[in-house]
Design an enzyme around this catalytic site. Structure first.
Site, PDB file in Angstrom:
ATOM      1  CE1 TYR A  57      38.359  11.412 -21.128  1.00 47.94           C
ATOM      2  CE2 TYR A  57      37.041  13.068 -22.232  1.00 47.94           C
ATOM      3  CZ  TYR A  57      38.086  12.175 -22.238  1.00 47.94           C
ATOM      4  OH  TYR A  57      38.872  12.052 -23.364  1.00 47.94           O
ATOM      5  NE  ARG A 227      47.847  18.950 -14.805  1.00 43.11           N
ATOM      6  CZ  ARG A 227      47.146  20.081 -14.865  1.00 43.11           C
ATOM      7  NH1 ARG A 227      47.437  20.973 -15.793  1.00 43.11           N
ATOM      8  NH2 ARG A 227      46.166  20.324 -14.021  1.00 43.11           N
ATOM      9  N   GLY A 279      41.448  21.565 -23.647  1.00 38.25           N
ATOM     10  CA  GLY A 279      40.814  21.301 -22.357  1.00 38.25           C
ATOM     11  C   GLY A 279      40.800  22.569 -21.522  1.00 38.25           C
TER      12      GLY A 279
HETATM   13  P1  NAP Z   1      45.120  20.068 -22.807  1.00 40.15           P
HETATM   14  O1  NAP Z   1      44.032  20.641 -23.595  1.00 40.15           O
HETATM   15  O2  NAP Z   1      46.454  19.975 -23.424  1.00 40.15           O
HETATM   16  O3  NAP Z   1      45.303  20.815 -21.422  1.00 40.15           O
HETATM   17  C1  NAP Z   1      44.214  21.100 -20.614  1.00 40.15           C
HETATM   18  C2  NAP Z   1      44.667  21.832 -19.353  1.00 40.15           C
HETATM   19  O4  NAP Z   1      45.463  22.969 -19.666  1.00 40.15           O
HETATM   20  C3  NAP Z   1      43.469  22.404 -18.616  1.00 40.15           C
HETATM   21  O5  NAP Z   1      42.823  21.431 -17.845  1.00 40.15           O
HETATM   22  C4  NAP Z   1      44.098  23.510 -17.801  1.00 40.15           C
HETATM   23  O6  NAP Z   1      44.697  22.911 -16.633  1.00 40.15           O
HETATM   24  C5  NAP Z   1      45.213  23.997 -18.735  1.00 40.15           C
HETATM   25  N1  NAP Z   1      44.787  25.186 -19.479  1.00 40.15           N
HETATM   26  C6  NAP Z   1      43.843  25.287 -20.443  1.00 40.15           C
HETATM   27  N2  NAP Z   1      43.724  26.551 -20.899  1.00 40.15           N
HETATM   28  C7  NAP Z   1      44.616  27.265 -20.206  1.00 40.15           C
HETATM   29  C8  NAP Z   1      44.955  28.656 -20.186  1.00 40.15           C
HETATM   30  N3  NAP Z   1      44.358  29.558 -20.978  1.00 40.15           N
HETATM   31  N4  NAP Z   1      45.925  29.047 -19.340  1.00 40.15           N
HETATM   32  C9  NAP Z   1      46.542  28.164 -18.516  1.00 40.15           C
HETATM   33  N5  NAP Z   1      46.238  26.850 -18.477  1.00 40.15           N
HETATM   34  C10 NAP Z   1      45.293  26.413 -19.308  1.00 40.15           C
HETATM   35  O7  NAP Z   1      44.788  18.574 -22.314  1.00 40.15           O
HETATM   36  P2  NAP Z   1      43.557  17.636 -22.249  1.00 40.15           P
HETATM   37  O8  NAP Z   1      42.390  18.259 -21.557  1.00 40.15           O
HETATM   38  O9  NAP Z   1      44.093  16.340 -21.758  1.00 40.15           O
HETATM   39  O10 NAP Z   1      43.169  17.415 -23.767  1.00 40.15           O
HETATM   40  C11 NAP Z   1      42.099  18.098 -24.381  1.00 40.15           C
HETATM   41  C12 NAP Z   1      40.915  17.189 -24.558  1.00 40.15           C
HETATM   42  O11 NAP Z   1      41.236  16.110 -25.437  1.00 40.15           O
HETATM   43  C13 NAP Z   1      40.403  16.480 -23.300  1.00 40.15           C
HETATM   44  O12 NAP Z   1      39.685  17.339 -22.428  1.00 40.15           O
HETATM   45  C14 NAP Z   1      39.591  15.390 -23.919  1.00 40.15           C
HETATM   46  O13 NAP Z   1      38.358  15.897 -24.389  1.00 40.15           O
HETATM   47  C15 NAP Z   1      40.483  14.968 -25.083  1.00 40.15           C
HETATM   48  N6  NAP Z   1      41.396  13.858 -24.762  1.00 40.15           N
HETATM   49  C16 NAP Z   1      41.176  12.666 -25.368  1.00 40.15           C
HETATM   50  C17 NAP Z   1      41.976  11.583 -25.093  1.00 40.15           C
HETATM   51  C18 NAP Z   1      41.710  10.282 -25.801  1.00 40.15           C
HETATM   52  O14 NAP Z   1      42.261   9.234 -25.429  1.00 40.15           O
HETATM   53  N7  NAP Z   1      40.892  10.280 -26.826  1.00 40.15           N
HETATM   54  C19 NAP Z   1      43.043  11.683 -24.188  1.00 40.15           C
HETATM   55  C20 NAP Z   1      43.264  12.915 -23.603  1.00 40.15           C
HETATM   56  C21 NAP Z   1      42.444  13.993 -23.897  1.00 40.15           C
HETATM   57  P3  NAP Z   1      44.653  23.631 -15.197  1.00 40.15           P
HETATM   58  O15 NAP Z   1      43.334  24.322 -15.108  1.00 40.15           O
HETATM   59  O16 NAP Z   1      44.834  22.543 -14.219  1.00 40.15           O
HETATM   60  O17 NAP Z   1      45.810  24.545 -15.206  1.00 40.15           O
END
Ligand code: NAP
Length: 330
Positions: A57, A227, A279
């Site tokens: 990351y 995205r 996230g």
């Molecule tokens: P997520 O949690 O589904 O979405 C995160 C995004 O949603 C944020 O960056 C933000 O984007 C938006 N967001 C968050 N809270 C919000 C709110 N209250 N209102 C509006 N928008 C909001 O996706 P993710 O970050 O990909 O997944 C979570 C975590 O899982 C990652 O950070 C990582 O630690 C882990 N992960 C692991 C893998 C793996 O292969 N193991 C893969 C993916 C993710 P904006 O600020 O741009 O709007």
């Protein structure tokens, strides 16, 4: 905040974990250190006690920011740090590499960046099909015997791959993608985890923001934001997903006086022994945490959610586009 045990490690953590991929900047259009540190501290103030990060990351950036945020405010002992290993970015692209030497050097790098002498949960990020899983498991068990890690996890592994891994290590967690739109793991990884005592750290609770209720068709994603190439966000497809979000939001408001975001995270928590990774990169994005805690979805609402999804997104797409190549190549 609800808590859960982490496998058989003796550790426990909040059922909402802060995901810090976006805080690393890479594939999320950049990062802002001060805002990221405020987000990490804000998560802990709101009761979050697990932070998920990875070397990939931002190629060390996310771990460095997590380490700084915790060390400079004396918060290290309040959280479970979950990081990962097994991805190499030193060549042309990102490849899987869980050979012992690679894992050893990654461990030392992560400890330094995270400013700690022990990693609570150490996870293999993606399965390396060119290294025997038993060998990888043995390497991680050696790290645990040395006191450098406390619990062992894998991510994006199938049940067969976990069976092989578990021959040589006590596995505590598995981290698959999981949210209302990405439910593939219900067929195999979820029942496997439930029957073998693994805790699930599920990623993408908001489907990269789609389920926040704040994404519109007009939203423009800047820089290298993934995205731009995520199939779900493309014209011709995103409309169906946003239609689903509107209908789920109406359901959440009518039945519970809550938003689609709270419904989406609550749903993940109600599906099994899960920690929902959420996230965030601004502290205010975590304000809805209070709306997720302390209630549950009834069966009738779950059925209604399934009906809405089958009507709006009858053929949901898996998040395969994120996977690294299966081999290291020449
Ligand atoms: P997520 O949690 O589904 O979405 C995160 C995004 O949603 C944020 O960056 C933000 O984007 C938006 N967001 C968050 N809270 C919000 C709110 N209250 N209102 C509006 N928008 C909001 O996706 P993710 O970050 O990909 O997944 C979570 C975590 O899982 C990652 O950070 C990582 O630690 C882990 N992960 C692991 C893998 C793996 O292969 N193991 C893969 C993916 C993710 P904006 O600020 O741009 O709007």
């Amino acid at each position: 905040m609800e808590t859960i045990e982490i496998g058989r490690s003796g550790l426990s953590a909040s059922r909402i974990g802060l995901g810090t991929w976006a805080i690393g900047g890479w594939q999320w259009g950049g990062t802002d250190e001060a805002r990221s540190i405020a987000t990490i501290r804000g998560a802990i103030e709101r009761g979050v006690t697990l932070i998920d990060t990875a070397p990939i990351y931002g190629f060390g950036t996310s771990e460095e920011i997590v380490g700084k945020a915790l060390a400079e405010s004396g918060l290290r002992d309040r959280v479970v740090i979950a990081t990962k290993a097994g991805l190499d970015w030193s060549g042309d692209g990102v490849v899987c590499d869980s050979r012992p030497g690679r894992l050893r050097s990654e461990l030392e790098d992560s400890l330094r960046r995270l400013r700690t002498d022990v990693i609570d949960l150490y996870q293999i990020h993606w399965p390396d099909l060119e290294t025997p899983f038993e060998e990888t498991a043995e390497t991680l068990e050696a790290f645990r015997a040395e006191g450098k890690i406390r619990a062992i996890g894998v991510s994006n592994f199938s049940p067969d791959q976990m069976d092989a891994f578990r021959k040589a290590a006590r596995l505590d967690t598995v981290q698959p993608p999981y949210n209302l739109f990405e439910r593939e793991m219900e067929a195999d990884v979820l029942p496997y985890a439930a029957s073998t005592g693994l805790t699930l750290l599920t990623y993408g609770a908001l489907c990269r923001g789609l389920l926040s209720g704040k994404v519109s068709k007009q939203r423009v994603f800047e820089g290298d934001d993934l995205r731009q190439s995520d199939p779900k966000f493309q014209p011709g497809r995103v409309e169906a997903y946003l239609d689903a979000v509107d209908r789920l939001d109406a359901l959440a408001r009518e039945r519970f006086g809550k938003s689609v975001l709270s419904l989406a995270v609550r749903w993940v928590l109600d599906q099994g022994p899960t920690i929902a990774l959420w996230g965030a990169r601004r502290p205010d994005q975590l304000d809805p945490i209070a709306d997720v805690d302390g209630w549950s979805l009834d069966e009738e609402t779950k059925t209604e959610i399934d009906r809405i999804l089958s009507e709006t997104v009858p053929e949901p797409l898996a998040p395969d586009f994120m996977a690294p190549p299966e081999t290291r190549g020449a």
